[in-house]
Design a protein around this motif. Structure first.
Motif, PDB file in Angstrom:
ATOM      1  N   MET A   1      33.012-110.420 -42.313  1.00  0.00           N
ATOM      2  CA  MET A   1      32.346-109.271 -42.908  1.00  0.00           C
ATOM      3  C   MET A   1      31.940-108.276 -41.818  1.00  0.00           C
ATOM      4  O   MET A   1      31.257-108.663 -40.867  1.00  0.00           O
ATOM      5  N   THR A   2      32.380-107.036 -41.935  1.00  0.00           N
ATOM      6  CA  THR A   2      31.998-106.047 -40.920  1.00  0.00           C
ATOM      7  C   THR A   2      30.527-105.677 -41.094  1.00  0.00           C
ATOM      8  O   THR A   2      29.920-105.947 -42.139  1.00  0.00           O
ATOM      9  N   PHE A   3      29.986-105.005 -40.079  1.00  0.00           N
ATOM     10  CA  PHE A   3      28.585-104.579 -40.138  1.00  0.00           C
ATOM     11  C   PHE A   3      28.375-103.632 -41.320  1.00  0.00           C
ATOM     12  O   PHE A   3      27.389-103.757 -42.061  1.00  0.00           O
TER      13      PHE A   3
ATOM     14  N   ARG B   1      18.715 -97.168 -37.059  1.00  0.00           N
ATOM     15  CA  ARG B   1      19.762 -96.171 -36.757  1.00  0.00           C
ATOM     16  C   ARG B   1      21.145 -96.783 -36.926  1.00  0.00           C
ATOM     17  O   ARG B   1      22.059 -96.140 -37.446  1.00  0.00           O
ATOM     18  N   CYS B   2      21.314 -98.031 -36.493  1.00  0.00           N
ATOM     19  CA  CYS B   2      22.617 -98.699 -36.643  1.00  0.00           C
ATOM     20  C   CYS B   2      22.963 -98.857 -38.124  1.00  0.00           C
ATOM     21  O   CYS B   2      24.107 -98.636 -38.532  1.00  0.00           O
ATOM     22  N   ILE B   3      21.966 -99.237 -38.936  1.00  0.00           N
ATOM     23  CA  ILE B   3      22.202 -99.428 -40.375  1.00  0.00           C
ATOM     24  C   ILE B   3      22.590 -98.092 -41.021  1.00  0.00           C
ATOM     25  O   ILE B   3      23.561 -98.008 -41.784  1.00  0.00           O
ATOM     26  N   ALA B   4      21.828 -97.017 -40.684  1.00  0.00           N
ATOM     27  CA  ALA B   4      22.103 -95.698 -41.281  1.00  0.00           C
ATOM     28  C   ALA B   4      23.512 -95.242 -40.929  1.00  0.00           C
ATOM     29  O   ALA B   4      24.268 -94.765 -41.793  1.00  0.00           O
ATOM     30  N   GLU B   5      23.866 -95.433 -39.673  1.00  0.00           N
ATOM     31  CA  GLU B   5      25.200 -95.019 -39.217  1.00  0.00           C
ATOM     32  C   GLU B   5      26.291 -95.814 -39.945  1.00  0.00           C
ATOM     33  O   GLU B   5      27.298 -95.255 -40.389  1.00  0.00           O
ATOM     34  N   ALA B   6      26.048 -97.122 -40.092  1.00  0.00           N
ATOM     35  CA  ALA B   6      27.036 -97.979 -40.756  1.00  0.00           C
ATOM     36  C   ALA B   6      27.189 -97.582 -42.226  1.00  0.00           C
ATOM     37  O   ALA B   6      28.304 -97.541 -42.756  1.00  0.00           O
ATOM     38  N   LEU B   7      26.063 -97.278 -42.895  1.00  0.00           N
ATOM     39  CA  LEU B   7      26.139 -96.896 -44.312  1.00  0.00           C
ATOM     40  C   LEU B   7      26.880 -95.576 -44.464  1.00  0.00           C
ATOM     41  O   LEU B   7      27.700 -95.415 -45.370  1.00  0.00           O
ATOM     42  N   ARG B   8      26.593 -94.639 -43.553  1.00  0.00           N
ATOM     43  CA  ARG B   8      27.311 -93.344 -43.603  1.00  0.00           C
ATOM     44  C   ARG B   8      28.799 -93.586 -43.404  1.00  0.00           C
ATOM     45  O   ARG B   8      29.632 -92.965 -44.067  1.00  0.00           O
ATOM     46  N   GLY B   9      29.131 -94.508 -42.515  1.00  0.00           N
ATOM     47  CA  GLY B   9      30.533 -94.858 -42.263  1.00  0.00           C
ATOM     48  C   GLY B   9      31.213 -95.410 -43.504  1.00  0.00           C
ATOM     49  O   GLY B   9      32.433 -95.364 -43.639  1.00  0.00           O
ATOM     50  N   GLU B  10      30.404 -95.961 -44.418  1.00  0.00           N
ATOM     51  CA  GLU B  10      30.947 -96.500 -45.676  1.00  0.00           C
ATOM     52  C   GLU B  10      30.880 -95.447 -46.787  1.00  0.00           C
ATOM     53  O   GLU B  10      31.043 -95.763 -47.966  1.00  0.00           O
ATOM     54  N   GLY B  11      30.546 -94.221 -46.417  1.00  0.00           N
ATOM     55  CA  GLY B  11      30.537 -93.132 -47.392  1.00  0.00           C
ATOM     56  C   GLY B  11      29.246 -93.010 -48.188  1.00  0.00           C
ATOM     57  O   GLY B  11      29.222 -92.360 -49.231  1.00  0.00           O
ATOM     58  N   ILE B  12      28.168 -93.637 -47.718  1.00  0.00           N
ATOM     59  CA  ILE B  12      26.896 -93.563 -48.449  1.00  0.00           C
ATOM     60  C   ILE B  12      25.960 -92.587 -47.731  1.00  0.00           C
ATOM     61  O   ILE B  12      25.734 -92.704 -46.526  1.00  0.00           O
ATOM     62  N   GLU B  13      25.443 -91.633 -48.487  1.00  0.00           N
ATOM     63  CA  GLU B  13      24.521 -90.645 -47.911  1.00  0.00           C
ATOM     64  C   GLU B  13      23.153 -91.277 -47.711  1.00  0.00           C
ATOM     65  O   GLU B  13      22.565 -91.781 -48.680  1.00  0.00           O
ATOM     66  N   VAL B  14      22.650 -91.278 -46.506  1.00  0.00           N
ATOM     67  CA  VAL B  14      21.305 -91.824 -46.266  1.00  0.00           C
ATOM     68  C   VAL B  14      20.520 -90.944 -45.310  1.00  0.00           C
ATOM     69  O   VAL B  14      21.081 -90.270 -44.449  1.00  0.00           O
ATOM     70  N   GLU B  15      19.200 -90.974 -45.493  1.00  0.00           N
ATOM     71  CA  GLU B  15      18.289 -90.371 -44.528  1.00  0.00           C
ATOM     72  C   GLU B  15      17.581 -91.504 -43.808  1.00  0.00           C
ATOM     73  O   GLU B  15      17.629 -92.645 -44.253  1.00  0.00           O
ATOM     74  N   THR B  16      16.882 -91.165 -42.731  1.00  0.00           N
ATOM     75  CA  THR B  16      16.001 -92.164 -42.122  1.00  0.00           C
ATOM     76  C   THR B  16      14.574 -91.631 -42.203  1.00  0.00           C
ATOM     77  O   THR B  16      14.361 -90.424 -42.235  1.00  0.00           O
TER      78      THR B  16
END
Ligand SMILES: Nc1ncnc2c1ncn2[C@@H]1O[C@H](COP(=O)(O)OP(=O)(O)O)[C@@H](O)[C@H]1O
Ligand SMILES: [Mg+2]
Length: 316
Positions: A302-304, A27-42
């Motif tokens: 390097m940020t998360f 969940r932390c990874i998905a949230e971080a990727l979304r924060g970087e503008g990358i669309e992800v599902e889990t």
């Protein structure tokens, strides 16, 4: 990053004892990727959901599974066969990394990095010794490794089944605890007393060292996930030269174990004279907000979010 065919998915959960940790990491990874503008599902992974998973035709997978099929090479093999790019190490490196005994043999054979002495016994054989009351068999192990010693399963994580044995009378119970599954290997390991350290290695390059100061006798499950008084120091308190040396060792370890893909964590202990020993490699290390790899990455500038993007970009 969004031009990959098909959706990106973070694979989390899994069937191992570390399921909850993985849900948290994923969940932390998905949230971080979304924060970087990358669309992800889990996708909540369980081996019995394999068909459903493959039916989704994902284009790229971020593996956030700790232990079990997600860290021992089976999920990696499935993705390789299905031709779906995924993060982290390849199947054989995952399988080797999951087995502490095998990892140490490879590191000992391919590098000059020291490893603690150990005696290995298949779980069935060790349990037979216990059930037959033949604890005299432990004497040779005690005379080889001394007491205290560590007894642990070779193929498990998160300190499950690890005992610090401080008297020979504890060995039977320690062995039973280490036999997490029937095909486990029990490791009797020389106890290294001093400092506990870990190194994050991103795409083969060490990012830095974290020193762990548990308030329990060792870094057990409780100290890892429950207690909030475990201290983490990045860089370590042992000096820049020491950290540099440990980073070099971690890079050698990662190369020897073919763990130069994605982010991995190499665990070490150092004795009081600051001699390091390689303990194990974690090919899918924790990625929660309080995990060690993100702490080390942050110290390296390097940020998360940046770390997760970097790992995802390496998916192949
Ligand atoms: N040989 C050893 N000497 C001293 N402490 C050890 C030794 N092996 C394990 N430990 C302690 O047990 C913890 C868990 O062991 P480890 O081998 O890293 O397995 P895992 O983290 O996969 O459960 C370590 O972080 C350390 O605190
Ligand atoms: Mg460990």
């Amino acid at each position: 990053m969004n031009d990959v065919q098909g959706k990106t998915v973070v694979l989390l959960g899994g069937e191992s004892a570390e399921r909850e940790v993985s849900l948290n990491s994923g969940r932390c990874i998905a949230e971080a990727l979304r924060g970087e503008g990358i669309e992800v599902e889990t996708f909540d992974w369980l081996p019995e959901r394999m068909e459903a998973f493959l039916g989704r035709k994902y284009g790229r997978v971020y593996i956030a599974l700790h232990g079990g099929s997600g860290e021992d090479g089976r999920v990696q093999s499935m993705l390789s066969l299905a031709g779906i790019p995924y993060t982290g190490v390849r199947p054989s490196a995952a399988a080797n990394g999951m087995d502490k005994h095998l990892s140490k043999i490879i590191v000992r054979g391919m590098t000059d990095v020291p490893v603690p002495e150990a005696v290995i016994m298949p779980a069935r054989e060790a349990l037979k010794v216990v059930s037959e009351g033949a604890s005299g068999r432990w004497n040779t192990i005690v005379s080889k490794l001394g007491i205290p010693m560590i007894v642990k399963p070779a193929r498990n994580g998160s300190s499950v089944g690890v005992t610090l044995v401080t008297e020979a009378g504890m060995l039977d119970k320690a062995v039973r605890d280490a036999c997490v599954t029937e095909d486990e290997l029990v490791m009797f390991e020389q106890y290294v007393s001093g400092y506990e350290l870990t190194v994050a290695v991103l795409n083969g390059r060490a990012l830095g060292v974290c020193q762990i100061i548990p308030k329990n006798a060792f870094y057990d499950w409780d100290a890892k996930y429950n207690r909030d008084d475990t201290e983490y120091l990045t860089p370590s308190s042992l000096g820049e030269a020491f950290d540099r040396r440990l980073c070099e060792m971690a890079e050698k370890v990662a190369r020897s174990l073919s763990c130069t893909h994605g982010v991995v964590r190499a665990d070490f202990l150092a004795d009081r004279s600051l001699n390091p020993y390689f303990l194990e490699i974690n090919t899918v290390p924790g990625m929660t907000s309080h995990s060690l790899v993100p702490k080390i990455a942050l110290q390296a500038g390097m940020t998360f979010g940046q770390l997760c993007v970097e790992v995802l970009q390496g998916a192949e």
